[in-house]
Design a protein around this motif. Structure first.
Motif, PDB file in Angstrom:
ATOM      1  N   MET A   1       1.166  -0.823  -0.229  1.00 23.78           N
ATOM      2  CA  MET A   1      -0.046   0.082   0.377  1.00 23.78           C
ATOM      3  C   MET A   1       1.079   1.517   0.095  1.00 23.78           C
ATOM      4  O   MET A   1       2.508   1.093  -0.082  1.00 23.78           O
ATOM      5  N   LYS A   2       0.572   2.331  -0.229  1.00 26.23           N
ATOM      6  CA  LYS A   2       1.210   3.306  -0.637  1.00 26.23           C
ATOM      7  C   LYS A   2       0.622   4.137   0.699  1.00 26.23           C
ATOM      8  O   LYS A   2      -0.408   4.884   1.058  1.00 26.23           O
ATOM      9  N   VAL A   3       2.076   5.750   1.252  1.00 25.17           N
ATOM     10  CA  VAL A   3       1.568   6.341   1.789  1.00 25.17           C
ATOM     11  C   VAL A   3       2.088   6.959   2.465  1.00 25.17           C
ATOM     12  O   VAL A   3       3.219   7.211   1.292  1.00 25.17           O
ATOM     13  N   THR A   4       2.300   8.715   2.296  1.00 22.86           N
ATOM     14  CA  THR A   4       2.779   9.370   2.192  1.00 22.86           C
ATOM     15  C   THR A   4       3.555   9.865   3.342  1.00 22.86           C
ATOM     16  O   THR A   4       2.490  10.303   4.084  1.00 22.86           O
ATOM     17  N   ILE A   5       4.964  10.757   3.084  1.00 21.36           N
ATOM     18  CA  ILE A   5       5.292  10.770   4.803  1.00 21.36           C
ATOM     19  C   ILE A   5       5.570  11.985   4.201  1.00 21.36           C
ATOM     20  O   ILE A   5       6.462  12.281   3.512  1.00 21.36           O
ATOM     21  N   THR A   6       6.017  13.258   5.233  1.00 21.19           N
ATOM     22  CA  THR A   6       5.913  14.786   5.548  1.00 21.19           C
ATOM     23  C   THR A   6       6.268  14.488   6.717  1.00 21.19           C
ATOM     24  O   THR A   6       6.504  14.114   7.662  1.00 21.19           O
ATOM     25  N   VAL A  22       6.686   9.319  -1.407  1.00 24.98           N
ATOM     26  CA  VAL A  22       5.543   8.409  -0.940  1.00 24.98           C
ATOM     27  C   VAL A  22       6.383   6.819  -1.040  1.00 24.98           C
ATOM     28  O   VAL A  22       6.922   6.851  -1.838  1.00 24.98           O
ATOM     29  N   TYR A  23       5.496   6.276   0.416  1.00 20.79           N
ATOM     30  CA  TYR A  23       6.358   4.970  -0.450  1.00 20.79           C
ATOM     31  C   TYR A  23       5.596   3.808   0.138  1.00 20.79           C
ATOM     32  O   TYR A  23       4.573   4.357   0.480  1.00 20.79           O
ATOM     33  N   ASP A  24       5.949   2.999  -0.476  1.00 22.68           N
ATOM     34  CA  ASP A  24       5.026   1.714  -0.850  1.00 22.68           C
ATOM     35  C   ASP A  24       5.100   0.559   0.184  1.00 22.68           C
ATOM     36  O   ASP A  24       6.822   0.086   0.727  1.00 22.68           O
ATOM     37  N   VAL A  25       4.475   0.482   1.087  1.00 23.64           N
ATOM     38  CA  VAL A  25       4.209  -0.061   2.842  1.00 23.64           C
ATOM     39  C   VAL A  25       3.661  -1.084   2.306  1.00 23.64           C
ATOM     40  O   VAL A  25       2.487  -1.495   1.931  1.00 23.64           O
ATOM     41  N   PRO A  26       3.905  -2.830   3.858  1.00 25.09           N
ATOM     42  CA  PRO A  26       3.316  -2.979   3.496  1.00 25.09           C
ATOM     43  C   PRO A  26       2.108  -3.074   3.979  1.00 25.09           C
ATOM     44  O   PRO A  26       1.466  -2.267   5.315  1.00 25.09           O
ATOM     45  N   GLU A  27       0.773  -3.830   4.370  1.00 24.99           N
ATOM     46  CA  GLU A  27      -0.334  -3.972   4.935  1.00 24.99           C
ATOM     47  C   GLU A  27       0.261  -3.995   6.430  1.00 24.99           C
ATOM     48  O   GLU A  27       0.738  -5.258   6.530  1.00 24.99           O
ATOM     49  N   GLY A  28      -0.574  -3.036   7.046  1.00 29.27           N
ATOM     50  CA  GLY A  28      -0.454  -3.046   8.268  1.00 29.27           C
ATOM     51  C   GLY A  28       1.283  -2.888   9.344  1.00 29.27           C
ATOM     52  O   GLY A  28       0.777  -2.759  10.141  1.00 29.27           O
ATOM     53  N   CYS A  29       1.307  -1.898   8.141  1.00 31.75           N
ATOM     54  CA  CYS A  29       2.710  -1.568   8.554  1.00 31.75           C
ATOM     55  C   CYS A  29       1.961  -0.311   9.715  1.00 31.75           C
ATOM     56  O   CYS A  29       1.012   0.454   9.652  1.00 31.75           O
ATOM     57  N   THR A  30       2.624  -0.217  11.111  1.00 33.95           N
ATOM     58  CA  THR A  30       2.967   0.927  11.659  1.00 33.95           C
ATOM     59  C   THR A  30       3.425   2.500  11.227  1.00 33.95           C
ATOM     60  O   THR A  30       5.044   2.077  10.254  1.00 33.95           O
ATOM     61  N   CYS A  31       3.627   3.261  11.604  1.00 31.01           N
ATOM     62  CA  CYS A  31       4.139   4.669  11.914  1.00 31.01           C
ATOM     63  C   CYS A  31       5.494   4.308  11.843  1.00 31.01           C
ATOM     64  O   CYS A  31       6.559   5.001  11.307  1.00 31.01           O
ATOM     65  N   ASP A  32       6.501   3.190  13.580  1.00 26.62           N
ATOM     66  CA  ASP A  32       7.929   3.092  13.281  1.00 26.62           C
ATOM     67  C   ASP A  32       8.522   2.657  12.310  1.00 26.62           C
ATOM     68  O   ASP A  32       8.872   2.988  12.001  1.00 26.62           O
ATOM     69  N   GLU A  33       7.327   1.615  11.706  1.00 26.65           N
ATOM     70  CA  GLU A  33       7.879   0.842  10.797  1.00 26.65           C
ATOM     71  C   GLU A  33       7.481   1.669   9.533  1.00 26.65           C
ATOM     72  O   GLU A  33       8.996   1.293   8.652  1.00 26.65           O
ATOM     73  N   ALA A  38      11.449   4.812   5.439  1.00 26.43           N
ATOM     74  CA  ALA A  38      11.967   5.921   4.781  1.00 26.43           C
ATOM     75  C   ALA A  38      13.327   6.168   5.755  1.00 26.43           C
ATOM     76  O   ALA A  38      13.947   7.375   4.883  1.00 26.43           O
ATOM     77  N   GLY A  39      14.042   5.165   6.185  1.00 29.97           N
ATOM     78  CA  GLY A  39      15.459   5.841   6.609  1.00 29.97           C
ATOM     79  C   GLY A  39      15.564   6.616   7.941  1.00 29.97           C
ATOM     80  O   GLY A  39      16.619   6.802   7.693  1.00 29.97           O
ATOM     81  N   LEU A  40      14.438   6.394   8.566  1.00 31.22           N
ATOM     82  CA  LEU A  40      14.776   7.574   9.762  1.00 31.22           C
ATOM     83  C   LEU A  40      14.516   6.613  10.955  1.00 31.22           C
ATOM     84  O   LEU A  40      13.510   5.302  10.883  1.00 31.22           O
ATOM     85  N   ASP A  41      15.317   6.762  11.872  1.00 28.41           N
ATOM     86  CA  ASP A  41      15.596   5.840  13.030  1.00 28.41           C
ATOM     87  C   ASP A  41      14.641   6.776  14.180  1.00 28.41           C
ATOM     88  O   ASP A  41      16.258   7.168  14.435  1.00 28.41           O
ATOM     89  N   TYR A  42      13.929   7.237  14.489  1.00 26.17           N
ATOM     90  CA  TYR A  42      13.451   7.951  14.880  1.00 26.17           C
ATOM     91  C   TYR A  42      14.182   7.974  16.348  1.00 26.17           C
ATOM     92  O   TYR A  42      14.026   9.586  17.110  1.00 26.17           O
ATOM     93  N   LYS A  43      14.186   6.727  16.871  1.00 27.02           N
ATOM     94  CA  LYS A  43      14.602   6.311  18.667  1.00 27.02           C
ATOM     95  C   LYS A  43      16.036   6.941  18.317  1.00 27.02           C
ATOM     96  O   LYS A  43      16.859   7.699  19.524  1.00 27.02           O
ATOM     97  N   LYS A  44      17.353   7.479  17.132  1.00 31.59           N
ATOM     98  CA  LYS A  44      18.180   7.823  17.452  1.00 31.59           C
ATOM     99  C   LYS A  44      17.800   9.245  16.955  1.00 31.59           C
ATOM    100  O   LYS A  44      19.255   9.784  16.786  1.00 31.59           O
ATOM    101  N   ILE A  45      17.136   9.739  16.972  1.00 30.78           N
ATOM    102  CA  ILE A  45      16.669  11.627  16.414  1.00 30.78           C
ATOM    103  C   ILE A  45      16.965  12.351  17.270  1.00 30.78           C
ATOM    104  O   ILE A  45      15.949  12.048  18.441  1.00 30.78           O
ATOM    105  N   LYS A  46      17.575  12.915  18.250  1.00 33.71           N
ATOM    106  CA  LYS A  46      17.596  13.448  18.986  1.00 33.71           C
ATOM    107  C   LYS A  46      16.540  14.283  19.674  1.00 33.71           C
ATOM    108  O   LYS A  46      15.419  14.456  20.478  1.00 33.71           O
ATOM    109  N   ASN A  47      15.795  15.132  18.562  1.00 34.24           N
ATOM    110  CA  ASN A  47      14.628  16.371  18.481  1.00 34.24           C
ATOM    111  C   ASN A  47      14.229  15.684  18.189  1.00 34.24           C
ATOM    112  O   ASN A  47      12.483  16.225  17.808  1.00 34.24           O
ATOM    113  N   PHE A  48      13.050  14.447  17.927  1.00 38.92           N
ATOM    114  CA  PHE A  48      12.358  13.962  17.558  1.00 38.92           C
ATOM    115  C   PHE A  48      10.893  13.917  18.115  1.00 38.92           C
ATOM    116  O   PHE A  48      11.563  14.171  19.055  1.00 38.92           O
ATOM    117  N   GLY A  49       9.867  14.161  17.477  1.00 43.90           N
ATOM    118  CA  GLY A  49       8.647  14.288  18.884  1.00 43.90           C
ATOM    119  C   GLY A  49       7.525  13.452  18.496  1.00 43.90           C
ATOM    120  O   GLY A  49       7.455  12.826  19.729  1.00 43.90           O
TER     121      GLY A  49
END
Length: 79
Positions: A1-6, A22-33, A38-49
């Motif tokens: 399925m396709k989702v848009t990430i901003t 726009v990314y093609d992600v698997p069905e049931g994909c979480t925001c984390d996944e 998209a190449g973002l490991d949010y746990k390693k981004i200090k200012n991720f909100g």
């Protein structure tokens, strides 16, 4: 399925000149996944909100659906 990430705020630098992608992600994909796809490991981004789906704030492990708009925001600070 396709989702848009901003990416918003200071996170925008991770997409370079692109405002969104726009990314093609698997069905049931979480925001984390989706962010990891998209190449973002949010746990390693200090200012991720937080994240939102279709302009509604959600938890990072909420599931996405076809056509959703996922936005990731940086922490806001000031004084």
């Amino acid at each position: 399925m396709k989702v848009t990430i901003t990416l918003r705020g200071t996170l925008r630098k991770y997409f370079g000149e692109d405002k969104e992608r726009v990314y093609d992600v698997p069905e049931g994909c979480t925001c984390d996944e989706a962010l990891k796809i998209a190449g973002l490991d949010y746990k390693k981004i200090k200012n991720f909100g937080f994240v939102s789906i279709n302009n509604k704030r959600v938890m990072i492990y909420d599931k996405l659906q076809e056509g959703d708009l996922l936005k990731a925001f940086s922490k806001v600070s000031g004084g």
